[in-house]
Design a protein around this motif. Structure first.
Motif, short mmCIF file in Angstrom:
data_model
loop_
_atom_site.label_atom_id
_atom_site.label_comp_id
_atom_site.label_asym_id
_atom_site.label_seq_id
_atom_site.Cartn_x
_atom_site.Cartn_y
_atom_site.Cartn_z
N GLY A 2 4.82 -12.98 16.86
CA GLY A 2 4.36 -12.04 15.84
C GLY A 2 3.67 -10.83 16.43
O GLY A 2 4.01 -10.42 17.55
N PRO A 3 2.73 -10.20 15.70
CA PRO A 3 2.14 -10.69 14.44
C PRO A 3 3.16 -10.70 13.30
O PRO A 3 4.06 -9.86 13.25
CB PRO A 3 1.01 -9.70 14.18
CG PRO A 3 1.43 -8.45 14.90
CD PRO A 3 2.14 -8.91 16.11
N TRP A 4 2.97 -11.66 12.38
CA TRP A 4 3.87 -11.84 11.26
C TRP A 4 3.32 -11.09 10.05
O TRP A 4 2.22 -11.33 9.59
CB TRP A 4 4.04 -13.33 10.96
CG TRP A 4 4.85 -14.00 12.02
CD1 TRP A 4 4.39 -14.60 13.16
CD2 TRP A 4 6.28 -14.09 12.05
NE1 TRP A 4 5.46 -15.07 13.90
CE2 TRP A 4 6.62 -14.77 13.25
CE3 TRP A 4 7.29 -13.67 11.19
CZ2 TRP A 4 7.94 -15.03 13.60
CZ3 TRP A 4 8.61 -13.94 11.54
CH2 TRP A 4 8.92 -14.61 12.73
N ILE A 5 4.14 -10.18 9.54
CA ILE A 5 3.76 -9.35 8.40
C ILE A 5 4.43 -9.93 7.15
O ILE A 5 5.66 -10.00 7.07
CB ILE A 5 4.18 -7.89 8.61
CG1 ILE A 5 3.68 -7.38 9.97
CG2 ILE A 5 3.67 -7.02 7.47
CD1 ILE A 5 2.18 -7.47 10.17
N GLN A 6 3.61 -10.33 6.21
CA GLN A 6 4.13 -10.97 5.00
C GLN A 6 4.66 -9.93 4.02
O GLN A 6 4.00 -8.91 3.77
CB GLN A 6 3.03 -11.79 4.32
CG GLN A 6 2.36 -12.82 5.21
CD GLN A 6 3.30 -13.93 5.63
OE1 GLN A 6 4.23 -14.28 4.91
NE2 GLN A 6 3.04 -14.51 6.80
N GLU A 7 5.83 -10.16 3.46
CA GLU A 7 6.32 -9.33 2.37
C GLU A 7 5.42 -9.49 1.15
O GLU A 7 4.85 -10.55 0.91
CB GLU A 7 7.75 -9.70 2.01
CG GLU A 7 8.77 -9.32 3.08
CD GLU A 7 8.95 -7.81 3.19
OE1 GLU A 7 9.71 -7.24 2.38
OE2 GLU A 7 8.32 -7.21 4.09
N LYS A 8 5.31 -8.42 0.36
CA LYS A 8 4.38 -8.44 -0.76
C LYS A 8 4.86 -9.28 -1.93
O LYS A 8 4.05 -9.80 -2.71
CB LYS A 8 4.12 -7.00 -1.24
CG LYS A 8 3.37 -6.14 -0.23
CD LYS A 8 3.13 -4.74 -0.76
CE LYS A 8 2.37 -3.90 0.26
NZ LYS A 8 2.13 -2.51 -0.25
#
Length: 330
Positions: free
Chosen positions: A264-270
């Protein structure tokens, strides 16, 4: 606590019934007629056969995705191991890796408890890997008896192989113990026969902007991490499907790695990527090249048990982010 309570009922009751029932092998069964949580489909090119497994640990076979034959028993676990004589099996997956087939699954020994958190006893539960030289098994243990720490309940292990050909298990440390479920990785041996080193956290359930729960009168992120599946789009973007809840709705989410690596860093979808009450998704290509997502629908029956069926959606992965399209009806 409605969401958490319902989820716990499924964990305790649903897979137990699915695994305990002795079912006769049946032919020409429509996909929508199969009751199965966490459906994982391997499109095996050598045999031109689709192999589907999931919670309960059994196997279904199909030549066209429409009609299926099964269920078959394919697991020969070590009854003298930590799993016990008759473990529950959840979220089984079959991966072809190099020249063999590997069975990733969560095994729960209902007779052994490893912890008690907030008055709730926690069973011995862990993701583990078995092996076979055929996609339809039988799948048997390998060298290591334990892949993950015995004092941690872990589940939903899946395989990811990095660009430098290092294999990893991606799995969840269960919210029942840590109260904020995590998504973690651990390196595997080159032949997947055991793990190397310790697990590392990739992200937490509370990182999600879309999951929701109501506890003590307050709205907050849900505690559940469930069903990881890692993939790359055609542009090379690294993504991870994973599932949690929005109150009482089982919900499919997704995150993308900013670095392009599993670290990552892992970015979360909204927002979630499917309609409500679908989840535990994975991606596979049909023999004619169509990309599909396999996941299960979710509803609560009159007796309070969860009712889940395998479903397929079309997927476009031509850009940096996947787009989930219409249902696929073979």
């Amino acid at each position: 606590m409605k969401t958490v309570k319902c989820f716990f009922i499924f964990l305790v009751i649903g897979p137990t019934l699915a695994f305990a029932q002795k079912q006769e092998v049946r032919d020409s069964i429509l996909l929508d007629s199969i009751r199965l949580s966490d459906p994982f489909i391997l499109a095996d090119k050598p045999s031109k056969t689709y192999y589907m497994t999931g919670t309960g640990g059994k196997l279904w076979k199909s030549k066209d995705l429409a009609y299926w034959t099964g269920p078959f028993n394919i697991v020969e676990h070590d009854t003298a191991s930590w799993m016990g004589k008759d473990p529950m099996i959840w979220a089984a997956e079959i991966h072809q890796y190099k020249d063999q087939y590997y069975y990733f699954a969560t095994f729960t020994n209902q007779e052994v408890f490893i912890d008690t958190v907030k008055g709730r006893p926690i069973n011995r539960r862990a993701s583990h890997v078995l092996v076979s030289d055929k996609p339809d098994g039988p799948y048997k243990p390998m060298a290591d008896t334990t892949y993950l720490p015995p004092e941690k309940p872990t589940l939903d292990g899946t395989l990811w192989v990095s660009n430098d050909h290092t294999p990893y298990m991606i799995y969840c440390h269960e919210w029942l113990q840590n109260l904020d479920g995590t998504m973690e990785k651990i390196e595997l041996k080159p032949d997947l026969s055991g793990s190397i080193g310790e697990g590392e956290i990739l992200f937490r359930a509370s990182d999600s902007p879309w999951s929701r729960d109501k506890r003590d009168g307050k709205i907050m992120p849900n505690m559940v991490t469930d069903g990881p599946f890692v993939f790359r789009t055609q542009t090379g973007k690294l993504g991870m499907l994973w599932t949690s809840w929005i109150y009482g709705d089982y919900t499919q989410g997704i995150a993308y790695s900013e670095s392009g690596t599993i670290d990552g860093p892992w970015i979360q979808e909204k927002e979630p990527i499917t309609p409500p009450n679908y989840g535990h998704g994975m991606l596979f290509k049909t023999f004619d090249g169509q990309l599909l997502m396999s996941l299960h629908s979710h509803r609560v029956g009159a007796n309070g048990n969860y009712i889940r069926h395998p479903k397929l959606f079309r997927v476009d992965d031509s850009g940096d982010k996947i787009i989930v399209g219409k249902p696929f009806n073979p």
